[in-house]
Design an enzyme around this catalytic site. Structure first.
Site, PDB file in Angstrom:
ATOM      1  CD  GLU A   1     -33.398 -15.219  30.654  1.00 58.56           C
ATOM      2  OE1 GLU A   1     -32.248 -15.592  30.450  1.00 58.56           O
ATOM      3  OE2 GLU A   1     -33.799 -14.852  31.769  1.00 58.56           O
TER       4      GLU A   1
ATOM      5  CE  LYS B   1     -29.352 -21.242  34.537  1.00 56.80           C
ATOM      6  NZ  LYS B   1     -30.029 -20.777  35.752  1.00 56.80           N
TER       7      LYS B   1
HETATM    8  O1  PA5 Z   1     -34.007 -14.136  34.690  1.00 56.76           O
HETATM    9  C1  PA5 Z   1     -33.612 -15.229  35.070  1.00 56.76           C
HETATM   10  O2  PA5 Z   1     -34.293 -15.943  35.825  1.00 56.76           O
HETATM   11  C2  PA5 Z   1     -32.269 -15.782  34.634  1.00 56.76           C
HETATM   12  O3  PA5 Z   1     -31.651 -14.948  33.715  1.00 56.76           O
HETATM   13  C3  PA5 Z   1     -31.356 -15.926  35.855  1.00 56.76           C
HETATM   14  O4  PA5 Z   1     -31.214 -14.679  36.465  1.00 56.76           O
HETATM   15  C4  PA5 Z   1     -29.977 -16.469  35.445  1.00 56.76           C
HETATM   16  O5  PA5 Z   1     -30.113 -17.642  34.706  1.00 56.76           O
HETATM   17  C5  PA5 Z   1     -29.137 -16.753  36.696  1.00 56.76           C
HETATM   18  O6  PA5 Z   1     -29.773 -17.682  37.528  1.00 56.76           O
HETATM   19  P1  PA5 Z   1     -29.353 -17.863  39.027  1.00 56.76           P
HETATM   20  O7  PA5 Z   1     -29.562 -16.571  39.748  1.00 56.76           O
HETATM   21  O8  PA5 Z   1     -30.234 -18.945  39.547  1.00 56.76           O
HETATM   22  O9  PA5 Z   1     -27.895 -18.258  39.053  1.00 56.76           O
END
Ligand code: PA5
EC number: 5.3.1.9
Length: 432
Positions: free
Chosen positions: A281, A416
């Site tokens: 990511e 999302k």
């Molecule tokens: O690293 C990240 O920012 C993402 O993987 C989030 O952790 C993931 O999308 C979950 O998001 P949230 O904690 O807002 O539900």
């Protein structure tokens, strides 16, 4: 040593002057990162978090975790991505491989499987259950659906008492989850605004459920604090997180576009998943990035090992090993020696495992796979904390070297958004 990069297998793939050339870029990126002037600087809170987390926050986490440990059988951690992967990684690495702990941690909100939810609800029937719902944004669909379902179950079981069994970890002021905290009076922890999901395992996001699981969170943080100190300088010979980042990018430029993280310890399986999210990511954007994959050896030497040895030459491998022999299981002597294994009698499994590592590394190098060898002194809470910080710092530097912001995830945000549109969420467009 703590965590160090042994260069013995990589030397034949990378020239010294290629590393020297990287040093200048690293110095600039390092300075900008530490002055908090680099890309995505508003999410650099993790950089000095281990040394700045407040004692009062730690005490609150420990007190609340102890209450759960005393009173409950199961803690359900609801979250996705960075909101649960770190917890799962550390728990699997540090708690025993077999048998249930006195306190069981199970996970929800990472999928939309009806079968998984039904299995979970029937599993918790008759058990004493608490929930830690974790979402920084408080709006992610998967954990929100899981929370709604499990919350209903809790209220059906325990009536108004259910609210006391729910602990929410979320943003201090924003999001639907924070609103629920205010209206329903759940206990809560705050996710610092300057720490993103995949860099948050050392905040209450990971520390609270890990404390419930019985992990020594102070040692975990001490290890991270040591890493924060050790890895605060730009010199490649002293900062092995940067050395690792430099090798990754040199190899990437040569077309080795997939990194395979290989561990010889099955308890690392969930840690691999955390590592894949961290690097995938953080780096996979703008058509760039190294694809993060993983294997557990010896298991995968008998499956993907074949591809590693003879498949497409786009792979490099990072082998993680724990150096100290912490377990006394020895191979027994056998009078009959029918299996012919007496030549190994009295050796520990650790000694044989080390030979498996060298055997695979030598074979893969011969097959044209560059191998980086990451040596961790021992497998415990302290070194796990160190390793987590090591990878976070390496990942940020590696992303900066390739010219991308390590802290955003536009691709994830897009899916999302599409989910909201396809499901008809009010206030969003309509892709149906
Ligand atoms: O690293 C990240 O920012 C993402 O993987 C989030 O952790 C993931 O999308 C979950 O998001 P949230 O904690 O807002 O539900």
């Amino acid at each position: 040593m703590t965590v160090s990069l042994n260069e013995k297998y990589i030397k034949e793939f990378v020239e010294e002057d290629e590393l020297t050339a990287m040093q200048d870029f690293i110095e600039v990126a390092h300075r900008k990162m530490h002055e908090k002037k680099s890309m995505g600087a508003e999410y650099l809170g993790w950089l000095d978090w281990p040394s700045s987390i407040k004692e009062s926050e730690l005490q609150k986490i420990e007190k609340s975790a102890e209450e759960i440990r005393q009173e409950m059988d199961v803690l359900i951690v609801i979250g996705i991505g960075g909101s649960y992967l770190g917890t799962k990684a550390v728990k699997k690495l540090l708690r025993p491989s077999f048998g249930l702990d006195s306190m069981q941690i199970i996970y929800a909100g990472q999928n939309l499987s009806g079968r998984y939810m039904e299995d979970l609800l029937s599993y918790i029937e008759g058990k004493n259950v608490a929930v830690n719902v974790i979402s920084k944004s408080g709006t992610t669909t998967e954990p929100a659906i899981a929370f709604r379902t499990i919350r209903k179950w809790l209220y059906d079981q325990y009536g108004e008492d259910a609210a006391k069994r729910i602990i929410a970890t979320t943003d201090a002021s924003e999001g639907a989850l924070r609103k629920s905290v205010e209206t329903e009076g759940f206990q809560s922890f705050e996710i610092p605004p300057d720490i993103g999901g995949r860099y948050s395992v050392l905040t209450a996001v990971g520390l609270f459920p890990l404390a419930v699981a019985g992990v020594d969170i102070r040692s975990l943080l001490d290890g991270a604090k040591q890493a924060e100190k050790d890895l605060a300088e730009p010199n490649l010979s002293a900062n092995h997180a940067y050395l690792y980042a430099a090798y990754r990018q040199i190899l990437n430029m040569r077309g080795y576009s997939t990194e395979v993280l290989a561990s010889y310890e099955p308890a690392m399986t969930a840690f691999h998943e955390w590592w894949k999210q961290l690097f995938g990511e953080s780096e996979g954007k703008q058509g760039k990035g190294i694809f993060p994959a993983s294997v557990i050896y010896s298991t995968d030497l008998h499956s993907l090992g074949q591809y590693l040895q003879n498949g497409r030459r786009i792979l490099f491998e990072t082998m993680v090993s724990f150096e100290e022999d912490q377990h006394s299981s020895k191979i027994p002597f056998d009078e009959e020696n029918v299996d012919g294994l007496n030549y190994l009698a009295d050796k520990t499994l650790h000694e044989v495992n080390k030979q498996a590592l060298d055997a695979a590394a030598l074979a893969h190098v011969e097959g044209g796979v560059p191998v980086l060898s990451l040596e961790v002194q021992r497998l415990d809470d302290f070194h796990t904390g160190y390793l987590i910080y090591f990878f976070m710092k390496a990942c940020a530097m590696s992303a900066y070297l390739s010219g991308v912001n390590p802290f955003d995830q536009p691709g994830v945000e897009l899916y999302k958004q599409n989910m909201f549109e396809l499901l008809g969420k009010p206030g969003y467009g309509d892709k149906r």
